[in-house]
Design a protein around this motif. Sequence first.
Motif, PDB file in Angstrom:
ATOM      1  N   ASN A 298      23.802  17.697 -24.145  1.00  0.00           N
ATOM      2  CA  ASN A 298      25.138  18.217 -24.417  1.00  0.00           C
ATOM      3  C   ASN A 298      25.935  17.282 -25.326  1.00  0.00           C
ATOM      4  O   ASN A 298      27.165  17.233 -25.260  1.00  0.00           O
ATOM      5  CB  ASN A 298      25.893  18.449 -23.107  1.00  0.00           C
ATOM      6  CG  ASN A 298      25.399  19.690 -22.377  1.00  0.00           C
ATOM      7  OD1 ASN A 298      25.912  20.786 -22.591  1.00  0.00           O
ATOM      8  ND2 ASN A 298      24.401  19.522 -21.525  1.00  0.00           N
TER       9      ASN A 298
ATOM     10  N   LEU B  36      28.056  19.975 -15.207  1.00  0.00           N
ATOM     11  CA  LEU B  36      27.403  18.754 -14.735  1.00  0.00           C
ATOM     12  C   LEU B  36      27.350  18.712 -13.220  1.00  0.00           C
ATOM     13  O   LEU B  36      26.372  18.221 -12.634  1.00  0.00           O
ATOM     14  CB  LEU B  36      28.132  17.531 -15.281  1.00  0.00           C
ATOM     15  CG  LEU B  36      27.581  16.160 -14.869  1.00  0.00           C
ATOM     16  CD1 LEU B  36      26.119  16.016 -15.277  1.00  0.00           C
ATOM     17  CD2 LEU B  36      28.421  15.036 -15.481  1.00  0.00           C
TER      18      LEU B  36
ATOM     19  N   TRP C  61      20.876  15.879 -19.005  1.00  0.00           N
ATOM     20  CA  TRP C  61      21.921  16.867 -19.259  1.00  0.00           C
ATOM     21  C   TRP C  61      22.927  16.333 -20.278  1.00  0.00           C
ATOM     22  O   TRP C  61      23.347  17.058 -21.180  1.00  0.00           O
ATOM     23  CB  TRP C  61      22.643  17.223 -17.957  1.00  0.00           C
ATOM     24  CG  TRP C  61      23.656  18.322 -18.119  1.00  0.00           C
ATOM     25  CD1 TRP C  61      23.463  19.661 -17.980  1.00  0.00           C
ATOM     26  CD2 TRP C  61      25.043  18.172 -18.502  1.00  0.00           C
ATOM     27  NE1 TRP C  61      24.621  20.353 -18.239  1.00  0.00           N
ATOM     28  CE2 TRP C  61      25.607  19.473 -18.559  1.00  0.00           C
ATOM     29  CE3 TRP C  61      25.845  17.070 -18.780  1.00  0.00           C
ATOM     30  CZ2 TRP C  61      26.946  19.686 -18.886  1.00  0.00           C
ATOM     31  CZ3 TRP C  61      27.184  17.287 -19.125  1.00  0.00           C
ATOM     32  CH2 TRP C  61      27.714  18.578 -19.172  1.00  0.00           C
TER      33      TRP C  61
ATOM     34  N   GLU D 218      18.150  13.293 -14.258  1.00  0.00           N
ATOM     35  CA  GLU D 218      18.606  14.641 -14.608  1.00  0.00           C
ATOM     36  C   GLU D 218      19.982  14.618 -15.277  1.00  0.00           C
ATOM     37  O   GLU D 218      20.240  15.364 -16.223  1.00  0.00           O
ATOM     38  CB  GLU D 218      18.664  15.519 -13.355  1.00  0.00           C
ATOM     39  CG  GLU D 218      17.303  15.969 -12.848  1.00  0.00           C
ATOM     40  CD  GLU D 218      16.632  16.918 -13.841  1.00  0.00           C
ATOM     41  OE1 GLU D 218      17.304  17.839 -14.346  1.00  0.00           O
ATOM     42  OE2 GLU D 218      15.439  16.709 -14.131  1.00  0.00           O
TER      43      GLU D 218
ATOM     44  N   VAL E 101      24.285  20.247 -11.746  1.00  0.00           N
ATOM     45  CA  VAL E 101      23.086  19.410 -11.857  1.00  0.00           C
ATOM     46  C   VAL E 101      23.026  18.427 -10.690  1.00  0.00           C
ATOM     47  O   VAL E 101      21.983  18.254 -10.045  1.00  0.00           O
ATOM     48  CB  VAL E 101      23.085  18.658 -13.205  1.00  0.00           C
ATOM     49  CG1 VAL E 101      21.910  17.686 -13.284  1.00  0.00           C
ATOM     50  CG2 VAL E 101      23.053  19.639 -14.367  1.00  0.00           C
TER      51      VAL E 101
ATOM     52  N   GLN F  89      24.525  28.158 -23.568  1.00  0.00           N
ATOM     53  CA  GLN F  89      23.955  28.233 -22.234  1.00  0.00           C
ATOM     54  C   GLN F  89      24.410  29.527 -21.571  1.00  0.00           C
ATOM     55  O   GLN F  89      25.473  30.062 -21.883  1.00  0.00           O
ATOM     56  CB  GLN F  89      24.392  27.022 -21.399  1.00  0.00           C
ATOM     57  CG  GLN F  89      23.793  25.707 -21.903  1.00  0.00           C
ATOM     58  CD  GLN F  89      24.254  24.538 -21.066  1.00  0.00           C
ATOM     59  OE1 GLN F  89      25.175  23.825 -21.398  1.00  0.00           O
ATOM     60  NE2 GLN F  89      23.587  24.344 -19.946  1.00  0.00           N
TER      61      GLN F  89
END
Length: 485
Positions: free
Chosen positions: A475, A425, A471, A467, A428, A186
């Motif tokens: 991951n 996180l 995520w 979301e 997000v 990322q």
Amino acid sequence: MVPSEPRPVFTEVKRRIITEATAMLFCDKFDPSLLNNLTETDCFVNGFNSQCADILDQVAPVKARKTLQESFCPWINDEIKSLRRTCRQTERLWKSTKLEVHRLHLKDLILFINRRIEEARASYFKCLIASNKGNPKVFFDTISSLVSPIAGNPHNSTISCGEFLDFFIDKVKVIKDSLPPCHGSQHFEPPTQSWASFQSVTVEDILTIIKKMKPSSGTLDVLPFKLFMRVFDSIGPYITKMFNMSLLSGVFPRLFKHAIVEPKLKKTGLDSFELKNFRPISKTPFLAKVLEKVVCIQLRSFLQVNDIYDTFQSGYREFHSTETALLKVFSDIMIAADTGKCSVLVLLDLSSAFDTVDHGILINRLQHLVGMSGCVLKWFTSYLVGRTFSVSVGNAVSDSAELLWGVPQGSVLGPVLFLLYLLPLSRVIQKFSEVSYHLYADDLQLYCSFKPSEPHKLRTLTSCLAEVTKWLTGNSLLLNSSKTE
């Protein structure tokens, strides 16, 4: 009849006799010149361990003897033992005379002894609990031993160490196979902070760390802890040299990467013949933990100074605990209630979260989000890759297996690295301004407060949850649906 404690069980154990004379002999035989020409970290560690093991076999060879498994009733003191002897004498007297007076005296003695045993037992646990109020593990283990049945263990089942090994590997593999491929590297904004090299440590630094650690010795330790401390003045400078070589070269010693896993029942009373009822407890060499502690102190200092920790993460941080997590969430919900708002709280739990961490993603975050580079990044990469473990049940040990994923269980650095893995996180969740959150290790609380006339705001919470789930799966982390509330 005369009360008695459970019959002691004897077992054959193998051990080394460690005395002051043993330590003196060890120091006399330890030859630093054998280490002087070893310039590579792994070679130095191998040479040090090999020399220590050879000397140990000479000065304290393994001896077998029968011993009690454990003290069944530690509250049985000298007074009670003396009373029991008197009671048995009185019993023999009554059996020989058959006189009523001797029978009544024996009855009174038995009642008195039983009262003294109850008082001694109550006093023992009262003192044990009072002295361990600051040690939650001992405190709650003691309470559990009083209110719960004794837990079973692998020794009571027919499960072999090889079956445990396959089960622990397959458990993580099933989770990994159920997840989509990872996103890969990322991209983050270049970090303002940078950490490229470790600070060297001194013998005094290492001794201070060891004194604060819980003493432990395992099958992977080259020296028993008792002997280790007695000979530290002789070997301490070479342990310091070993650690500094590791820090400067960016190499975590290969011998420190292997762990022995001991299966333990998750809860007392569970069936010890079911594999799913066990969790793996990893044990690594004591010196590996000391080296990790050296690095962990510098890592935590770097994270603290540069304010890298997630503000709402309470696990594995100094001055942060379950108490801070509870107070934060409870306070927010109570304040909302005082203003006439309703609150919805979603509790999320991850399945084997520490075991499914993707090494590539973690290393990418350490470099591009935390700011590690140079020997520091090289050291953490070396720390994560090439790890192995074996399962031990009783005296049997399984074959070794490679750990392809995860942060090391039972390690010092593993939990802190997991916190860094979760850092993105928060970004997000923060996209949803009406949703609050708090993390404790791998547990996540999402909550939203709104007035009764605003139920539509729940859609924000459900969107945030979607979301977060996306995520996590991207991951290599899986929500435990059976525990999500």
